[in-house]
Design a protein around this motif. Structure first.
Motif, PDB file in Angstrom:
ATOM      1  N   PRO A 126     -34.804 -31.757 -12.319  1.00  0.00           N
ATOM      2  CA  PRO A 126     -35.105 -30.334 -12.102  1.00  0.00           C
ATOM      3  C   PRO A 126     -36.088 -29.827 -13.147  1.00  0.00           C
ATOM      4  CG  PRO A 126     -32.745 -30.742 -12.052  1.00  0.00           C
ATOM      5  CD  PRO A 126     -33.379 -31.997 -12.569  1.00  0.00           C
ATOM      6  N   SER A 127     -37.012 -28.982 -12.714  1.00  0.00           N
ATOM      7  CA  SER A 127     -38.027 -28.448 -13.610  1.00  0.00           C
ATOM      8  C   SER A 127     -37.605 -27.098 -14.164  1.00  0.00           C
ATOM      9  CB  SER A 127     -39.360 -28.302 -12.872  1.00  0.00           C
ATOM     10  OG  SER A 127     -39.782 -29.538 -12.363  1.00  0.00           O
ATOM     11  N   LEU A 128     -38.009 -26.811 -15.397  1.00  0.00           N
ATOM     12  CA  LEU A 128     -37.785 -25.500 -15.979  1.00  0.00           C
ATOM     13  C   LEU A 128     -38.705 -24.472 -15.314  1.00  0.00           C
ATOM     14  CD1 LEU A 128     -36.359 -23.794 -18.125  1.00  0.00           C
ATOM     15  CD2 LEU A 128     -38.187 -24.391 -19.710  1.00  0.00           C
ATOM     16  N   TYR A 129     -39.935 -24.876 -15.116  1.00  0.00           N
ATOM     17  CA  TYR A 129     -40.864 -24.046 -14.368  1.00  0.00           C
ATOM     18  C   TYR A 129     -41.926 -24.933 -13.731  1.00  0.00           C
ATOM     19  CZ  TYR A 129     -43.086 -24.088 -19.011  1.00  0.00           C
ATOM     20  OH  TYR A 129     -43.590 -24.452 -20.235  1.00  0.00           O
ATOM     21  N   MET A 130     -42.551 -24.415 -12.673  1.00  0.00           N
ATOM     22  CA  MET A 130     -43.597 -25.133 -11.958  1.00  0.00           C
ATOM     23  C   MET A 130     -44.789 -24.219 -11.771  1.00  0.00           C
ATOM     24  SD  MET A 130     -41.495 -27.343  -9.128  1.00  0.00           S
ATOM     25  CE  MET A 130     -42.973 -28.322  -8.739  1.00  0.00           C
ATOM     26  N   GLY A 131     -45.921 -24.828 -11.533  1.00  0.00           N
ATOM     27  CA  GLY A 131     -47.111 -24.000 -11.402  1.00  0.00           C
ATOM     28  C   GLY A 131     -48.234 -24.680 -10.660  1.00  0.00           C
ATOM     29  N   TRP A 132     -49.280 -23.913 -10.486  1.00  0.00           N
ATOM     30  CA  TRP A 132     -50.505 -24.409  -9.865  1.00  0.00           C
ATOM     31  C   TRP A 132     -51.678 -24.216 -10.819  1.00  0.00           C
ATOM     32  CZ3 TRP A 132     -50.573 -26.977  -5.322  1.00  0.00           C
ATOM     33  CH2 TRP A 132     -49.475 -26.837  -4.471  1.00  0.00           C
ATOM     34  N   PHE A 133     -52.540 -25.218 -10.828  1.00  0.00           N
ATOM     35  CA  PHE A 133     -53.779 -25.182 -11.578  1.00  0.00           C
ATOM     36  C   PHE A 133     -54.903 -25.540 -10.622  1.00  0.00           C
ATOM     37  CE2 PHE A 133     -52.492 -25.073 -16.105  1.00  0.00           C
ATOM     38  CZ  PHE A 133     -51.126 -25.189 -15.942  1.00  0.00           C
ATOM     39  N   ARG A 134     -56.132 -25.317 -11.060  1.00  0.00           N
ATOM     40  CA  ARG A 134     -57.272 -25.741 -10.259  1.00  0.00           C
ATOM     41  C   ARG A 134     -58.425 -26.129 -11.156  1.00  0.00           C
ATOM     42  NH1 ARG A 134     -59.036 -19.914  -7.509  1.00  0.00           N
ATOM     43  NH2 ARG A 134     -59.893 -18.947  -9.415  1.00  0.00           N
ATOM     44  N   GLU A 155     -63.778 -26.440 -16.400  1.00  0.00           N
ATOM     45  CA  GLU A 155     -62.512 -26.885 -16.941  1.00  0.00           C
ATOM     46  C   GLU A 155     -61.370 -26.535 -15.983  1.00  0.00           C
ATOM     47  OE1 GLU A 155     -64.114 -28.581 -20.137  1.00  0.00           O
ATOM     48  OE2 GLU A 155     -61.937 -28.352 -20.057  1.00  0.00           O
ATOM     49  N   ARG A 156     -60.273 -27.269 -16.111  1.00  0.00           N
ATOM     50  CA  ARG A 156     -59.094 -26.941 -15.331  1.00  0.00           C
ATOM     51  C   ARG A 156     -58.575 -25.581 -15.775  1.00  0.00           C
ATOM     52  NH1 ARG A 156     -54.750 -31.280 -15.962  1.00  0.00           N
ATOM     53  NH2 ARG A 156     -54.488 -30.252 -17.984  1.00  0.00           N
ATOM     54  N   GLU A 157     -58.170 -24.750 -14.834  1.00  0.00           N
ATOM     55  CA  GLU A 157     -57.647 -23.436 -15.176  1.00  0.00           C
ATOM     56  C   GLU A 157     -56.292 -23.217 -14.508  1.00  0.00           C
ATOM     57  OE1 GLU A 157     -59.817 -20.023 -13.824  1.00  0.00           O
ATOM     58  OE2 GLU A 157     -60.078 -20.796 -11.798  1.00  0.00           O
ATOM     59  N   TRP A 158     -55.484 -22.473 -15.203  1.00  0.00           N
ATOM     60  CA  TRP A 158     -54.170 -22.124 -14.702  1.00  0.00           C
ATOM     61  C   TRP A 158     -54.305 -21.078 -13.605  1.00  0.00           C
ATOM     62  CZ3 TRP A 158     -51.970 -17.132 -15.788  1.00  0.00           C
ATOM     63  CH2 TRP A 158     -50.661 -16.970 -15.294  1.00  0.00           C
ATOM     64  N   VAL A 159     -53.481 -21.200 -12.553  1.00  0.00           N
ATOM     65  CA  VAL A 159     -53.521 -20.270 -11.432  1.00  0.00           C
ATOM     66  C   VAL A 159     -52.251 -19.421 -11.379  1.00  0.00           C
ATOM     67  CG1 VAL A 159     -53.577 -20.078  -8.913  1.00  0.00           C
ATOM     68  CG2 VAL A 159     -55.031 -21.766 -10.084  1.00  0.00           C
ATOM     69  N   ALA A 160     -51.089 -20.076 -11.397  1.00  0.00           N
ATOM     70  CA  ALA A 160     -49.834 -19.326 -11.255  1.00  0.00           C
ATOM     71  C   ALA A 160     -48.675 -20.172 -11.742  1.00  0.00           C
ATOM     72  CB  ALA A 160     -49.604 -18.920  -9.804  1.00  0.00           C
ATOM     73  N   THR A 161     -47.608 -19.503 -12.158  1.00  0.00           N
ATOM     74  CA  THR A 161     -46.379 -20.152 -12.606  1.00  0.00           C
ATOM     75  C   THR A 161     -45.176 -19.488 -11.959  1.00  0.00           C
ATOM     76  OG1 THR A 161     -47.328 -20.738 -14.748  1.00  0.00           O
ATOM     77  CG2 THR A 161     -44.927 -20.679 -14.618  1.00  0.00           C
ATOM     78  N   LEU A 162     -44.173 -20.296 -11.651  1.00  0.00           N
ATOM     79  CA  LEU A 162     -42.897 -19.794 -11.151  1.00  0.00           C
ATOM     80  C   LEU A 162     -41.783 -20.442 -11.964  1.00  0.00           C
ATOM     81  CD1 LEU A 162     -41.457 -18.086  -8.972  1.00  0.00           C
ATOM     82  CD2 LEU A 162     -41.366 -20.147  -7.568  1.00  0.00           C
ATOM     83  N   THR A 163     -40.970 -19.610 -12.612  1.00  0.00           N
ATOM     84  CA  THR A 163     -39.883 -20.156 -13.423  1.00  0.00           C
ATOM     85  C   THR A 163     -38.685 -20.487 -12.542  1.00  0.00           C
ATOM     86  OG1 THR A 163     -38.789 -18.046 -13.846  1.00  0.00           O
ATOM     87  CG2 THR A 163     -40.617 -18.648 -15.311  1.00  0.00           C
TER      88      THR A 163
END
Length: 115
Positions: free
Chosen positions: A28-36, A42-50
Protein backbone atom coordinates in the motif's frame (compact mmCIF):
# COMPACT_ATOMS: atom_id res chain seq x y z
CA UNK A 1 7.62 -3.32 -3.80
CA UNK A 2 5.06 -1.57 -5.95
CA UNK A 3 4.36 -2.12 -9.61
CA UNK A 4 2.61 0.60 -11.60
CA UNK A 5 1.10 0.34 -15.06
CA UNK A 6 -0.37 3.37 -16.82
CA UNK A 7 -2.82 3.41 -19.69
CA UNK A 8 -5.26 5.75 -21.37
CA UNK A 9 -2.96 8.05 -23.26
CA UNK A 10 -3.61 9.03 -26.85
CA UNK A 11 -3.87 11.81 -29.40
CA UNK A 12 -6.67 14.35 -29.05
CA UNK A 13 -7.63 17.78 -30.27
CA UNK A 14 -7.36 20.90 -28.16
CA UNK A 15 -10.33 21.17 -25.79
CA UNK A 16 -10.97 17.45 -25.60
CA UNK A 17 -10.62 15.14 -22.61
CA UNK A 18 -8.73 12.00 -21.65
CA UNK A 19 -8.67 9.81 -18.57
CA UNK A 20 -5.43 8.15 -17.57
CA UNK A 21 -5.38 5.05 -15.41
CA UNK A 22 -2.65 3.57 -13.25
CA UNK A 23 -3.07 0.07 -11.87
CA UNK A 24 -0.99 -0.48 -8.73
CA UNK A 25 0.06 -3.77 -7.20
CA UNK A 26 2.18 -4.57 -4.19
CA UNK A 27 2.57 -2.68 -0.93
CA UNK A 28 0.00 0.00 0.00
CA UNK A 29 1.19 3.50 -0.86
CA UNK A 30 1.19 6.48 1.48
CA UNK A 31 0.39 8.69 -1.46
CA UNK A 32 0.29 8.46 -5.25
CA UNK A 33 0.61 10.99 -7.98
CA UNK A 34 1.02 11.92 -11.58
CA UNK A 35 3.98 13.56 -13.26
CA UNK A 36 4.68 14.49 -16.85
CA UNK A 37 7.64 15.17 -19.08
CA UNK A 38 7.16 17.31 -22.16
CA UNK A 39 9.61 17.09 -25.06
CA UNK A 40 12.81 18.93 -24.20
CA UNK A 41 11.68 19.75 -20.66
CA UNK A 42 12.25 18.49 -17.16
CA UNK A 43 9.78 16.15 -15.53
CA UNK A 44 7.15 18.12 -13.63
CA UNK A 45 4.72 17.20 -10.93
CA UNK A 46 1.03 17.26 -11.91
CA UNK A 47 -1.05 16.04 -8.96
CA UNK A 48 -0.94 14.05 -5.73
CA UNK A 49 -3.56 12.05 -3.85
CA UNK A 50 -2.85 10.95 -0.29
CA UNK A 51 -4.11 7.77 1.30
CA UNK A 52 -6.48 9.96 3.30
CA UNK A 53 -8.00 11.43 0.15
CA UNK A 54 -6.33 14.84 0.07
CA UNK A 55 -5.56 16.00 -3.46
CA UNK A 56 -3.22 18.75 -4.63
CA UNK A 57 -2.52 20.07 -8.11
CA UNK A 58 0.12 21.98 -10.00
CA UNK A 59 -1.05 25.44 -11.02
CA UNK A 60 -1.08 24.73 -14.80
CA UNK A 61 -3.67 21.96 -14.37
CA UNK A 62 -5.83 23.30 -11.53
CA UNK A 63 -9.47 23.37 -12.48
CA UNK A 64 -8.91 21.13 -15.50
CA UNK A 65 -7.45 17.90 -14.11
CA UNK A 66 -8.86 15.68 -11.36
CA UNK A 67 -6.96 12.94 -9.56
CA UNK A 68 -8.95 10.11 -8.01
CA UNK A 69 -8.74 6.43 -7.16
CA UNK A 70 -10.80 3.30 -7.02
CA UNK A 71 -9.54 1.29 -4.07
CA UNK A 72 -11.45 -1.82 -5.10
CA UNK A 73 -9.59 -1.83 -8.41
CA UNK A 74 -6.25 -0.57 -6.99
CA UNK A 75 -6.37 2.05 -9.70
CA UNK A 76 -5.40 5.71 -9.73
CA UNK A 77 -6.97 8.01 -12.31
CA UNK A 78 -6.24 11.38 -13.84
CA UNK A 79 -9.22 12.96 -15.57
CA UNK A 80 -7.92 15.62 -17.93
CA UNK A 81 -10.37 18.13 -19.39
CA UNK A 82 -9.90 21.14 -21.65
CA UNK A 83 -6.63 19.75 -22.91
CA UNK A 84 -4.23 22.10 -24.65
CA UNK A 85 -1.08 21.55 -26.75
CA UNK A 86 0.97 22.55 -23.67
CA UNK A 87 -0.31 19.39 -21.98
CA UNK A 88 1.47 17.20 -24.53
CA UNK A 89 3.84 14.99 -22.55
CA UNK A 90 4.66 11.52 -21.34
CA UNK A 91 2.59 11.05 -18.19
CA UNK A 92 3.90 8.94 -15.32
CA UNK A 93 2.23 7.46 -12.30
CA UNK A 94 4.28 7.40 -9.09
CA UNK A 95 3.92 5.99 -5.59
CA UNK A 96 5.46 6.80 -2.23
CA UNK A 97 5.54 4.36 0.65
CA UNK A 98 6.78 6.92 3.17
CA UNK A 99 7.23 10.69 3.36
CA UNK A 100 10.20 12.28 1.67
CA UNK A 101 10.09 11.15 -1.90
CA UNK A 102 8.68 9.04 -4.64
CA UNK A 103 9.78 5.44 -4.55
CA UNK A 104 8.20 3.81 -7.58
CA UNK A 105 7.41 4.89 -11.12
CA UNK A 106 5.44 3.53 -14.02
CA UNK A 107 6.64 3.37 -17.60
CA UNK A 108 4.49 6.27 -18.74
CA UNK A 109 1.70 6.84 -21.22
CA UNK A 110 1.91 9.41 -24.02
CA UNK A 111 -0.60 12.23 -24.34
CA UNK A 112 -0.51 14.34 -27.49
CA UNK A 113 -2.78 17.35 -27.93
CA UNK A 114 -2.99 19.09 -31.28
CA UNK A 115 -4.45 22.50 -31.96
Amino acid sequence: QVQLMESGGGSVQSGESLRLSCVASGSPSLYMGWFRRAPGKEREWVATLTRGGLSTYADPVKGRFTISRDNAKNTLYLQMNSLAPADTALYYCAAALQPGGWNYWGQGTQVTVSS
